[in-house]
Design a protein around this motif. Sequence first.
Motif, PDB file in Angstrom:
ATOM      1  N   GLN A   1       0.888  -1.158   0.000  1.00 56.44           N
ATOM      2  CA  GLN A   1       0.000   0.000   0.000  1.00 56.44           C
ATOM      3  C   GLN A   1       0.927   1.209   0.000  1.00 56.44           C
ATOM      4  OE1 GLN A   1      -3.085   0.810  -0.562  1.00 56.44           O
ATOM      5  NE2 GLN A   1      -2.577   2.962  -0.222  1.00 56.44           N
TER       6      GLN A   1
ATOM      7  N   GLU B   1      -0.006   4.597  -1.375  1.00 55.29           N
ATOM      8  CA  GLU B   1      -0.587   5.918  -1.188  1.00 55.29           C
ATOM      9  C   GLU B   1      -0.781   6.160   0.309  1.00 55.29           C
ATOM     10  OE1 GLU B   1      -4.307   6.714  -3.181  1.00 55.29           O
ATOM     11  OE2 GLU B   1      -4.244   8.805  -2.574  1.00 55.29           O
ATOM     12  N   ALA B   2      -0.423   7.340   0.819  1.00 55.99           N
ATOM     13  CA  ALA B   2       0.163   8.411   0.080  1.00 55.99           C
ATOM     14  C   ALA B   2       1.702   8.304   0.050  1.00 55.99           C
ATOM     15  CB  ALA B   2      -0.247   9.736   0.717  1.00 55.99           C
TER      16      ALA B   2
ATOM     17  N   MET C   1      -7.684   0.623   4.253  1.00 52.36           N
ATOM     18  CA  MET C   1      -8.826   1.323   3.662  1.00 52.36           C
ATOM     19  C   MET C   1      -9.710   0.316   2.937  1.00 52.36           C
ATOM     20  SD  MET C   1      -8.017   4.740   4.011  1.00 52.36           S
ATOM     21  CE  MET C   1      -8.718   5.680   2.660  1.00 52.36           C
TER      22      MET C   1
ATOM     23  N   ALA D   1      -9.894   0.078  -0.614  1.00 49.72           N
ATOM     24  CA  ALA D   1      -9.180  -0.465  -1.757  1.00 49.72           C
ATOM     25  C   ALA D   1      -8.213   0.580  -2.280  1.00 49.72           C
ATOM     26  CB  ALA D   1     -10.161  -0.855  -2.860  1.00 49.72           C
ATOM     27  N   MET D   2      -7.388   0.170  -3.270  1.00 49.83           N
ATOM     28  CA  MET D   2      -6.375   1.079  -3.799  1.00 49.83           C
ATOM     29  C   MET D   2      -6.242   0.905  -5.302  1.00 49.83           C
ATOM     30  SD  MET D   2      -4.209   3.430  -3.249  1.00 49.83           S
ATOM     31  CE  MET D   2      -3.351   4.152  -4.640  1.00 49.83           C
ATOM     32  N   GLU D   3      -6.214   2.039  -5.991  1.00 44.47           N
ATOM     33  CA  GLU D   3      -6.305   2.069  -7.452  1.00 44.47           C
ATOM     34  C   GLU D   3      -4.980   1.892  -8.184  1.00 44.47           C
ATOM     35  OE1 GLU D   3      -6.788   4.760  -5.369  1.00 44.47           O
ATOM     36  OE2 GLU D   3      -6.026   6.608  -6.255  1.00 44.47           O
TER      37      GLU D   3
ATOM     38  N   HIS E   1     -15.313   2.780  -8.155  1.00 43.36           N
ATOM     39  CA  HIS E   1     -14.475   3.894  -7.719  1.00 43.36           C
ATOM     40  C   HIS E   1     -13.015   3.673  -8.142  1.00 43.36           C
ATOM     41  CE1 HIS E   1     -13.348   7.170  -4.871  1.00 43.36           C
ATOM     42  NE2 HIS E   1     -12.229   6.484  -4.802  1.00 43.36           N
ATOM     43  N   GLU E   2     -12.487   2.504  -7.801  1.00 42.33           N
ATOM     44  CA  GLU E   2     -11.070   2.255  -8.105  1.00 42.33           C
ATOM     45  C   GLU E   2     -10.854   2.194  -9.608  1.00 42.33           C
ATOM     46  OE1 GLU E   2      -9.431   2.762  -5.555  1.00 42.33           O
ATOM     47  OE2 GLU E   2     -10.971   2.338  -4.067  1.00 42.33           O
TER      48      GLU E   2
ATOM     49  N   HIS F   1     -10.723   5.653 -11.106  1.00 46.05           N
ATOM     50  CA  HIS F   1      -9.457   6.343 -10.827  1.00 46.05           C
ATOM     51  C   HIS F   1      -8.467   6.192 -11.985  1.00 46.05           C
ATOM     52  CE1 HIS F   1      -9.464   8.236  -6.949  1.00 46.05           C
ATOM     53  NE2 HIS F   1      -9.630   7.152  -6.229  1.00 46.05           N
TER      54      HIS F   1
ATOM     55  N   LYS G   1      -8.652  14.213  -7.248  1.00 51.85           N
ATOM     56  CA  LYS G   1      -8.949  12.856  -7.713  1.00 51.85           C
ATOM     57  C   LYS G   1     -10.047  12.204  -6.879  1.00 51.85           C
ATOM     58  CE  LYS G   1      -5.232  10.090  -5.422  1.00 51.85           C
ATOM     59  NZ  LYS G   1      -5.921   8.970  -4.763  1.00 51.85           N
ATOM     60  N   GLU G   2     -10.073  12.453  -5.568  1.00 51.05           N
ATOM     61  CA  GLU G   2     -11.037  11.723  -4.734  1.00 51.05           C
ATOM     62  C   GLU G   2     -12.455  12.289  -4.854  1.00 51.05           C
ATOM     63  OE1 GLU G   2     -10.421   8.955  -3.898  1.00 51.05           O
ATOM     64  OE2 GLU G   2      -8.242   8.850  -3.701  1.00 51.05           O
TER      65      GLU G   2
ATOM     66  N   SER H   1      -1.905  11.019   5.773  1.00 55.09           N
ATOM     67  CA  SER H   1      -2.857   9.900   5.950  1.00 55.09           C
ATOM     68  C   SER H   1      -4.089  10.326   6.736  1.00 55.09           C
ATOM     69  CB  SER H   1      -2.215   8.755   6.714  1.00 55.09           C
ATOM     70  OG  SER H   1      -1.123   8.287   6.024  1.00 55.09           O
TER      71      SER H   1
ATOM     72  N   TYR I   1      -7.465  11.623   4.445  1.00 51.05           N
ATOM     73  CA  TYR I   1      -8.377  10.826   3.609  1.00 51.05           C
ATOM     74  C   TYR I   1      -9.719  10.848   4.319  1.00 51.05           C
ATOM     75  CZ  TYR I   1      -4.519   9.808   0.674  1.00 51.05           C
ATOM     76  OH  TYR I   1      -3.489   9.966  -0.210  1.00 51.05           O
TER      77      TYR I   1
ATOM     78  N   TYR J   1     -13.415  13.527   0.487  1.00 55.02           N
ATOM     79  CA  TYR J   1     -14.140  12.599  -0.386  1.00 55.02           C
ATOM     80  C   TYR J   1     -15.575  13.074  -0.644  1.00 55.02           C
ATOM     81  CZ  TYR J   1     -10.649   8.821  -0.449  1.00 55.02           C
ATOM     82  OH  TYR J   1      -9.522   8.059  -0.668  1.00 55.02           O
TER      83      TYR J   1
ATOM     84  N   GLU K   1      -2.236   4.770  11.342  1.00 52.40           N
ATOM     85  CA  GLU K   1      -3.304   5.278  10.477  1.00 52.40           C
ATOM     86  C   GLU K   1      -4.678   4.900  11.047  1.00 52.40           C
ATOM     87  OE1 GLU K   1      -2.809   4.146   6.388  1.00 52.40           O
ATOM     88  OE2 GLU K   1      -4.591   5.215   5.744  1.00 52.40           O
TER      89      GLU K   1
HETATM   90  N1  B3K Z   1      -6.811   6.181  -3.028  1.00 48.44           N
HETATM   91  C1  B3K Z   1      -7.004   5.254  -1.945  1.00 48.44           C
HETATM   92  C2  B3K Z   1      -6.611   5.884  -0.658  1.00 48.44           C
HETATM   93  C3  B3K Z   1      -5.609   5.141   0.109  1.00 48.44           C
HETATM   94  C4  B3K Z   1      -4.911   6.033   1.112  1.00 48.44           C
HETATM   95  C5  B3K Z   1      -4.473   5.311   2.304  1.00 48.44           C
HETATM   96  N2  B3K Z   1      -3.658   6.120   3.175  1.00 48.44           N
HETATM   97  C6  B3K Z   1      -8.392   4.730  -1.891  1.00 48.44           C
HETATM   98  C7  B3K Z   1      -9.347   5.410  -2.783  1.00 48.44           C
HETATM   99  O1  B3K Z   1      -9.795   6.493  -2.527  1.00 48.44           O
HETATM  100  O2  B3K Z   1      -9.652   4.887  -3.830  1.00 48.44           O
END
Ligand code: B3K
Length: 897
Positions: free
Chosen positions: A137, A139-140, A278, A280-282, A315-316, A319, A337-338, A391, A394, A399, A848
């Motif tokens: 993971q 981001e960020a 979180m 998920a992550m893109e 969502h992912e 992105h 982006k969010e 962190s 978010y 969002y 976090e």
């Molecule tokens: N871009 C990720 C965010 C993860 C950040 C964690 N510190 C999730 C999302 O918004 O799609």
Amino acid sequence: MSDTRVSEQAEIKPVDAQPQPVYLKDYRPPAYRVTHTELKFDLSATDTQVHAALHLERHPDSEPGLPLTLHGEKLSLKHIAIDGQELQEGEYQVDDATLTIPEAPDRLRLETVVVIDPQANTALEGLYLSNGMFCTQCEAEGFRRITYYLDRPDVMATFSTTVIGDREQLPVLLSNGNPVERGELPNGKHFVTWEDPHPKPSYLFALVAGQLEKVEDHFTTMSGRDVTLQLWVESENLDKTEHAMRSLKASMKWDEETYGREYDLDLFMIVAVNDFNMGAMENKGLNIFNSAAVLTHPQTATDGAFQRVEGVVAHEYFHNWSGNRVTCRDWFQLSLKEGFTVFRDQSFSADVNSAPVKRIQDVSFLRTAQFAEDAGPTAHPVRPDHYIEISNFYTLTIYEKGSEIVRMLRNLLGWDTFRKGSDLYFERFDGQAVTIEDFVGCMAEVSGLDLDQFMRWYSQAGTPEIDAHGEYDYANGEYRLTLRQRTPATPGQPDKQPLHIPVRVGLVGTKSGEDLTLTLEGPEGKENLGKDGVLHLREDEQTFVFTNVAEAPVPSLLRGFSAPVKLRFPYGREDLAFLLQNDSDGFNRWDAGQRLAMLALDDLIAAHRNGVEKVMDPRVTEAFRSLLNEPSDDKAVLAEMLTLPSEAYIAEQQPMVDVDAIHAARNFVKQWLAVSLRDEFLSLYRANQSDAPYAPDAEQIAQRSLKNVALSYLMSIEDEEGVELARQQFEAQHNMTDVRAALTLLVHSSRGDIADPALRAFGEKWAHDPLVMDQWFSVQVTRPQSDALDRVKYLMDHPAFSLKNPNRVRALIGAFVGQNRVNFHRLDGEGYKLLSDVVIELNRLNPEIAARIITPLTRWQRFDEQRQALMKAELERIRAEDLSPNVYEVVEKALAN
Ligand code: B3K
Ligand code: ZN
């Protein structure tokens, strides 16, 4: 000096040892850019070797003479060379956050070898182990825990990544892009090399290695390219992937049809992991998901979970354009982006499900949770101007409020023009790292609108409040609507400027029940707005005059929730009952019901506090009776209308939160309605019972919600027939939505005779499935009875509980502190103490998560003095610890005044 004073002093740290904020105004382009990144990982649980070769060149916009400084944390450097020449001591400096090379040439190939320890990584940032699986993971700022790098989003490079691992233990080796080579190595190892041709910032890097199985499908893009879709899971979860795959294909198609955006690689992968901070992550081409946001099965996941999976997958995927192809210049631009991507996923879910219900749910969430954030000590603008720990940002503000801002732009421009602005944005900035100005600038350019004042939405924190007032002039047939706006002070922002607020309105004729035609008296004469139109509130106060208003109207204000504000209007209860019946705007019809219920709840809360008898407003009962008796063609909306405002939402409306009075008042209304409308609820339940095979479609979901809402009323009075229905519904084990609803109602009732065996059976049946066990934990700790806290403590010792798994922490601790308000806020302070013990522990394990779970304690200002003191004492106990920057920042803000 006495001993006590010495120890007090020892606790005070020197100011410069505390984490320092980063400011937006200090943004500078980097000294170097990375044109290409070559990585080689030799995986091992405790000693993973990372070999990096960075192709660097001086950034054309950088300040001359800046040294080459790379980020790096928790890395053990083994080797460093420039263009093949090993660097000597003195040619570089390393501290615990950076690696600096003062005399680097303008163009170089920097090679480093570092060793890292994934197994010790409980923060779940960087490279870590989850259930024996390696995953990342970034981001960020997690990439800097993998290798030395310019770990900032405006440094974009192509990547070539070789992953080496044990052939038996780690048969699957994944990274971003396309696999270009694979082969065998000595000592039972093998390797795969991946190439990602799209330049990307390091936060989008991903690596996964483990024993995974895949489900594969295909998607043909609008230009006819074939994309392979893979969902990687542990073998026991292969039967839980169908819905996510379907959602992925639907998202890909939707983004082509709605935004003209096509996928750009030949392969798109999703991996499910159990330990994830979180949803998920893109990561480019390799999305990593919390298993809770991807796995579903009718027997294990509720309708809510199915919908969440659909939304997060979308969502992912979205992105890939709003975030990856066009990314953020710096983390202050995170909402670029969010906010945009949440808006896109909300629109997608609205299109494939019930649009009005999606809007109602999104707004409920915003008004309950984001408004609370905006009113508390951690309030911040959608584009913050400083932070200590990114962190922590978010947030719901970045969002959800960010999405509302994009929605306002869509509404101000109209869809077609908004789409032109979006096309321009993606075309102009493709492959670049940009700012919120760049996005809004495209919208201004295509529309010709002046959006300068609108930009304040990004820089001012706090929820704007609008006081509305209306007068009907019978003699002249005129309706005058006065709107006054004010944004309350927030930390660091005492004075606010007026915002540009779009207020969608209608005037509903009291005789006809119809929307009247709106003729607005403007500076350039009369303007016809049709049956509903948008007023542009730009000043502190503005009066809008409507002419030719043939009958006295009730105004329907902020239709569709056209702006993220609190709007007050002195509606009488008859007015609200009238709007509930007649408003043509579905959202406002629902909102009228909520407002009516709130008025009744306010009376009951006051009665409870004053110790006087509670009396129910008959108008609420009658409004519910009509809802139940007039067949509605929209079952999904009806289920929302029959749902009372949550305790959290009610609390948000009170000047001072009295958790017990709120709980008592809400229960009173619920039970009153249940007694008065028992037969109606019973027939509603029966009418929506079905044996049809489970499908997560809009119609079935609506039916189940209606049925379970009806059951919740019957169970609130423990009606014999209701209890029997709940028991049968649990025993039928038809699908998790119904099982979970029945189990929750039973466990939250006094019928331990049925609940206890049910809970036991459930726990035994699902002991092997972590996502179902999460539900088993949550159901128990949200029970309103006074033994809830003891259950929490008991369950924390359960062998299946671990503070290292964020889903478990959320299911047990998060559910207790967030959804069990009466017990968390116990007057003996035991709820607060339990939370701070957990925060102190998590501060070491996973900062976090620690900084998130602490939120309810930070809202101490909202409560009575006694609770305030107890909550503050716990915050101070936490502050005395050796804190991570994450927890430090939140606690400092919470105790700032
Ligand atoms: N871009 C990720 C965010 C993860 C950040 C964690 N510190 C999730 C999302 O918004 O799609
Ligand atoms: Zn996102």
